[in-house]
Write a protein that holds these residues in place. Structure first.
Motif, PDB file in Angstrom:
ATOM      1  N   TRP A 379       0.916  -1.176  -0.224  1.00  0.00           N
ATOM      2  CA  TRP A 379       0.187  -0.278   0.033  1.00  0.00           C
ATOM      3  C   TRP A 379       0.960   0.956  -0.090  1.00  0.00           C
ATOM      4  O   TRP A 379       0.709   2.291  -0.721  1.00  0.00           O
ATOM      5  CB  TRP A 379      -1.328   0.120   1.081  1.00  0.00           C
ATOM      6  CG  TRP A 379      -1.547  -1.024   1.583  1.00  0.00           C
ATOM      7  CD1 TRP A 379      -1.759  -2.078   2.256  1.00  0.00           C
ATOM      8  CD2 TRP A 379      -3.063  -1.092   0.447  1.00  0.00           C
ATOM      9  NE1 TRP A 379      -3.085  -2.897   1.568  1.00  0.00           N
ATOM     10  CE2 TRP A 379      -3.814  -2.405   0.320  1.00  0.00           C
ATOM     11  CE3 TRP A 379      -3.901  -0.221  -0.407  1.00  0.00           C
ATOM     12  CZ2 TRP A 379      -4.890  -3.040   0.132  1.00  0.00           C
ATOM     13  CZ3 TRP A 379      -4.806  -0.526  -1.072  1.00  0.00           C
ATOM     14  CH2 TRP A 379      -5.332  -1.701  -0.634  1.00  0.00           C
ATOM     15  N   LYS A 380       2.089   0.875   0.652  1.00  0.00           N
ATOM     16  CA  LYS A 380       3.314   2.164   1.090  1.00  0.00           C
ATOM     17  C   LYS A 380       2.957   2.567  -0.443  1.00  0.00           C
ATOM     18  O   LYS A 380       3.311   4.149  -0.983  1.00  0.00           O
ATOM     19  CB  LYS A 380       3.811   2.849   1.645  1.00  0.00           C
ATOM     20  CG  LYS A 380       4.528   3.648   2.014  1.00  0.00           C
ATOM     21  CD  LYS A 380       5.718   3.324   2.950  1.00  0.00           C
ATOM     22  CE  LYS A 380       6.249   4.708   3.356  1.00  0.00           C
ATOM     23  NZ  LYS A 380       7.001   5.799   3.060  1.00  0.00           N
ATOM     24  N   THR A 381       4.173   1.721  -1.209  1.00  0.00           N
ATOM     25  CA  THR A 381       3.931   2.578  -2.623  1.00  0.00           C
ATOM     26  C   THR A 381       3.312   2.893  -3.653  1.00  0.00           C
ATOM     27  O   THR A 381       3.945   3.843  -4.112  1.00  0.00           O
ATOM     28  CB  THR A 381       5.192   0.958  -3.466  1.00  0.00           C
ATOM     29  OG1 THR A 381       5.743  -0.040  -2.712  1.00  0.00           O
ATOM     30  CG2 THR A 381       5.176   1.029  -4.759  1.00  0.00           C
ATOM     31  N   LEU A 382       2.181   1.905  -3.560  1.00  0.00           N
ATOM     32  CA  LEU A 382       0.977   2.972  -4.139  1.00  0.00           C
ATOM     33  C   LEU A 382       0.892   4.380  -3.458  1.00  0.00           C
ATOM     34  O   LEU A 382       0.740   5.363  -4.764  1.00  0.00           O
ATOM     35  CB  LEU A 382      -0.001   2.285  -3.902  1.00  0.00           C
ATOM     36  CG  LEU A 382      -1.903   2.734  -3.972  1.00  0.00           C
ATOM     37  CD1 LEU A 382      -1.824   2.931  -6.276  1.00  0.00           C
ATOM     38  CD2 LEU A 382      -2.998   1.719  -4.375  1.00  0.00           C
ATOM     39  N   ALA A 383       0.124   4.788  -2.559  1.00  0.00           N
ATOM     40  CA  ALA A 383      -0.133   5.525  -1.578  1.00  0.00           C
ATOM     41  C   ALA A 383       0.993   7.158  -2.422  1.00  0.00           C
ATOM     42  O   ALA A 383       0.981   7.848  -2.252  1.00  0.00           O
ATOM     43  CB  ALA A 383      -0.116   5.959  -0.701  1.00  0.00           C
ATOM     44  N   ASP A 384       2.697   6.671  -2.563  1.00  0.00           N
ATOM     45  CA  ASP A 384       3.491   7.279  -2.435  1.00  0.00           C
ATOM     46  C   ASP A 384       3.741   8.257  -3.733  1.00  0.00           C
ATOM     47  O   ASP A 384       3.800   8.560  -4.274  1.00  0.00           O
ATOM     48  CB  ASP A 384       5.164   6.283  -1.984  1.00  0.00           C
ATOM     49  CG  ASP A 384       5.166   6.077  -0.286  1.00  0.00           C
ATOM     50  OD1 ASP A 384       4.355   7.136  -0.179  1.00  0.00           O
ATOM     51  OD2 ASP A 384       5.985   5.738  -0.498  1.00  0.00           O
ATOM     52  N   ARG A 385       2.774   7.153  -4.526  1.00  0.00           N
ATOM     53  CA  ARG A 385       2.919   8.038  -6.568  1.00  0.00           C
ATOM     54  C   ARG A 385       1.886   9.400  -5.802  1.00  0.00           C
ATOM     55  O   ARG A 385       2.169   9.847  -7.335  1.00  0.00           O
ATOM     56  CB  ARG A 385       2.334   6.623  -7.029  1.00  0.00           C
ATOM     57  CG  ARG A 385       2.831   5.730  -7.082  1.00  0.00           C
ATOM     58  CD  ARG A 385       2.857   4.754  -8.217  1.00  0.00           C
ATOM     59  NE  ARG A 385       1.261   4.570  -8.710  1.00  0.00           N
ATOM     60  CZ  ARG A 385       1.177   3.001  -8.744  1.00  0.00           C
ATOM     61  NH1 ARG A 385       2.270   2.667  -8.013  1.00  0.00           N
ATOM     62  NH2 ARG A 385      -0.184   3.406  -8.764  1.00  0.00           N
ATOM     63  N   TRP A 386       0.874   8.994  -4.838  1.00  0.00           N
ATOM     64  CA  TRP A 386       0.141  10.445  -4.626  1.00  0.00           C
ATOM     65  C   TRP A 386       0.299  11.485  -4.061  1.00  0.00           C
ATOM     66  O   TRP A 386       1.502  11.182  -3.075  1.00  0.00           O
ATOM     67  CB  TRP A 386      -1.480   9.777  -4.555  1.00  0.00           C
ATOM     68  CG  TRP A 386      -1.857   8.967  -4.574  1.00  0.00           C
ATOM     69  CD1 TRP A 386      -1.301   8.092  -6.174  1.00  0.00           C
ATOM     70  CD2 TRP A 386      -2.578   7.255  -4.083  1.00  0.00           C
ATOM     71  NE1 TRP A 386      -2.544   7.261  -5.874  1.00  0.00           N
ATOM     72  CE2 TRP A 386      -2.921   6.542  -4.685  1.00  0.00           C
ATOM     73  CE3 TRP A 386      -3.059   7.718  -2.651  1.00  0.00           C
ATOM     74  CZ2 TRP A 386      -3.070   5.780  -4.753  1.00  0.00           C
ATOM     75  CZ3 TRP A 386      -3.587   6.557  -2.830  1.00  0.00           C
ATOM     76  CH2 TRP A 386      -4.316   5.192  -3.223  1.00  0.00           C
ATOM     77  N   ARG A 387      -0.479  12.988  -4.495  1.00  0.00           N
ATOM     78  CA  ARG A 387       0.202  14.044  -3.816  1.00  0.00           C
ATOM     79  C   ARG A 387      -0.322  14.248  -2.182  1.00  0.00           C
ATOM     80  O   ARG A 387      -1.643  14.911  -2.732  1.00  0.00           O
ATOM     81  CB  ARG A 387       0.179  15.146  -4.410  1.00  0.00           C
ATOM     82  CG  ARG A 387       1.537  15.193  -5.619  1.00  0.00           C
ATOM     83  CD  ARG A 387       1.522  16.631  -6.553  1.00  0.00           C
ATOM     84  NE  ARG A 387       2.574  16.337  -7.212  1.00  0.00           N
ATOM     85  CZ  ARG A 387       3.980  16.459  -7.158  1.00  0.00           C
ATOM     86  NH1 ARG A 387       3.770  16.620  -5.551  1.00  0.00           N
ATOM     87  NH2 ARG A 387       4.592  16.697  -7.914  1.00  0.00           N
ATOM     88  N   ALA A 388      -0.400  13.312  -1.404  1.00  0.00           N
ATOM     89  CA  ALA A 388      -1.724  13.494  -0.697  1.00  0.00           C
ATOM     90  C   ALA A 388      -1.615  14.089   0.920  1.00  0.00           C
ATOM     91  O   ALA A 388      -2.245  14.689   2.008  1.00  0.00           O
ATOM     92  CB  ALA A 388      -1.640  11.941   0.089  1.00  0.00           C
ATOM     93  N   VAL A 389      -0.253  14.944   0.855  1.00  0.00           N
ATOM     94  CA  VAL A 389       0.380  15.634   2.143  1.00  0.00           C
ATOM     95  C   VAL A 389      -0.191  16.675   1.398  1.00  0.00           C
ATOM     96  O   VAL A 389       0.474  17.308   0.774  1.00  0.00           O
ATOM     97  CB  VAL A 389       1.857  15.654   2.435  1.00  0.00           C
ATOM     98  CG1 VAL A 389       1.905  16.639   3.265  1.00  0.00           C
ATOM     99  CG2 VAL A 389       2.138  14.000   1.973  1.00  0.00           C
ATOM    100  N   GLU A 390      -0.926  17.695   2.678  1.00  0.00           N
ATOM    101  CA  GLU A 390      -1.348  19.061   1.821  1.00  0.00           C
ATOM    102  C   GLU A 390      -1.307  19.746   2.860  1.00  0.00           C
ATOM    103  O   GLU A 390      -1.218  19.391   4.172  1.00  0.00           O
ATOM    104  CB  GLU A 390      -2.915  19.170   1.772  1.00  0.00           C
ATOM    105  CG  GLU A 390      -3.346  17.884   0.773  1.00  0.00           C
ATOM    106  CD  GLU A 390      -4.701  17.763   0.138  1.00  0.00           C
ATOM    107  OE1 GLU A 390      -5.346  18.813   1.025  1.00  0.00           O
ATOM    108  OE2 GLU A 390      -4.868  16.781  -0.236  1.00  0.00           O
TER     109      GLU A 390
END
Length: 390
Positions: A379-390
């Motif tokens: 899951w971390k590899t998947l989420a790291d592709r997104w800009r989820a930190v705002e």
């Protein structure tokens, strides 16, 4: 029996309740119009109209005046709902499975809300008499249906008929591998021909849901002006409070929010724009991002039915994937990936558009506690592709 009827006024789609003689039930229509004027969701109006139609049917069957009912009739209505519309005194030779408690509770909510409106907003004499009584009146002034309206007191909603909840199951999700299969089935890039093969529009749609956690309505209501390309800055999408009555789409809670997206998703959107231009479409900021290309009127906004029809075909092509997955599973997958990757809860809450962080914590309480889920996929590899930190 009373029925809920779909009605169209100009471009607006709404619902009315008709009695057994096919006449509009005026007190219910006044209440539904109040909900419409107060900008309640069309889905709420539809659900409440359904519940009130069932309530009115019971009143007609028992020759009751809607102003002269008591708590026993509400209890009878609850049992009738559990009995799937059949009077509880009727013994079935082959009893059907009881209705879901969530369905029964929604019908009860619609009835109680209707009577609250009549007591407080419409201020009908009998309801006004009762309301004065519970706020300091005398017992002699109590109306005949005071016990039925016992949930109205001091501005609080207190149920006089108990309710039960269905067992709450963890929200379903798709693994990163399953999401890849769905996206690849829509379209894949051919390195030899140096072009996308398939439906690039749907590839963008599924990638957008995967990376942003948008609801189906939010994605289909997107306009090109909402997408701010990352020309020297981080690309972002503005979710505007918007609705489309014809397509039965509405941004939930009518709340604005901003979501930052990755360069990969932004580039895919750019390639999609070029494909639209190649097809001869003139693109304006007010145009829908997702439009008809292969069915329906060319260039018009995509309807939800188009998405679900594609899913039906996909299920036939890929029978080993979960049979009942829907676009909303992408939203659950997005939240699951972010939480398992360690993204702070308040960031996930803002990204999903939950008005209260408690909603997020209640819905996904199982996620961070389930060690097996962490091992199910990277899951971390998947989420790291997104800009989820705002």
């Amino acid at each position: 029996m009373a029925v809920r009827q779909r009605a169209i006024f100009g471009s607006e789609i709404t619902y009315v309740v008709l009695d057994r003689h096919w006449r509009v039930v005026k007190p219910i229509e006044e209440y539904l119009e109040y909900l419409r004027q107060e900008k309640y969701s069309p889905n709420t109006v539809r659900a409440y109209a359904k519940g009130l139609a069932l309530w009115w049917s019971m009143l007609e069957d028992r020759s009751l005046d809607w102003k002269r009912v008591d708590v026993q009739e509400l209890a009878r209505f609850k049992q009738r709902m559990l009995n799937r519309g059949t009077d509880p005194t009727v013994v079935k030779m082959r009893p059907a499975k009881p209705a879901a408690y969530s369905t029964v509770d929604l019908a009860l909510t619609s009835v109680l809300s209707f009577y609250r409106y009549q007591a407080i907003v419409a201020d009908i004499p009998a309801a006004r008499q009762f309301y004065m009584h519970i706020n300091g009146g005398t017992a002699q002034a109590r109306s005949q249906y005071a016990s039925f309206l016992g949930h109205i007191k001091g501005g609080q909603n207190r149920r006089v008929i108990g309710r039960r909840r269905d067992p709450k199951s963890p929200p379903p999700f798709l693994t990163p591998r399953q999401i890849s299969v769905i996206k690849d089935d829509a379209a894949q890039f051919d390195p030899v021909a140096v072009q996308w093969v398939g439906d690039l529009r749907l590839r963008l749609f599924w990638t957008l849901l995967e990376e942003t956690g948008l609801r189906l309505a939010e994605a289909l209501l997107l306009q090109h002006g909402d997408w701010q390309p990352g020309t020297g800055a981080t690309a972002l999408i503005d979710i505007q409070p918007r609705e489309d009555q014809r397509r039965r789409l509405r941004v939930k809670n009518q709340q604005y929010r901003r979501i930052y997206v990755s360069d990969a998703l932004d580039n895919l959107y750019g390639e999609y724009l070029f494909s639209l231009v190649d097809l001869g479409l003139d693109i304006a900021d007010s145009d829908s991002v997702f439009v008809n290309l292969f069915r329906g009127e060319f260039g018009n906004p995509v309807w939800p039915e188009t998405i679900y029809d594609w899913i039906k075909g996909f299920r036939r092509r890929h029978p080993l994937l979960p049979a009942k997955w829907t676009p909303h599973w992408f939203r659950h997958s997005h939240a699951t990936a972010l939480l398992l990757a360690g993204v702070p809860e308040h960031v996930v809450q803002r990204r999903l558009g939950h008005s209260d962080i408690q909603t997020l914590m209640t819905t996904y309480a199982h996620v961070t506690e389930d060690a097996a889920m962490r091992a199910a996929a990277d899951w971390k590899t998947l989420a790291d592709r997104w800009r989820a930190v705002e």
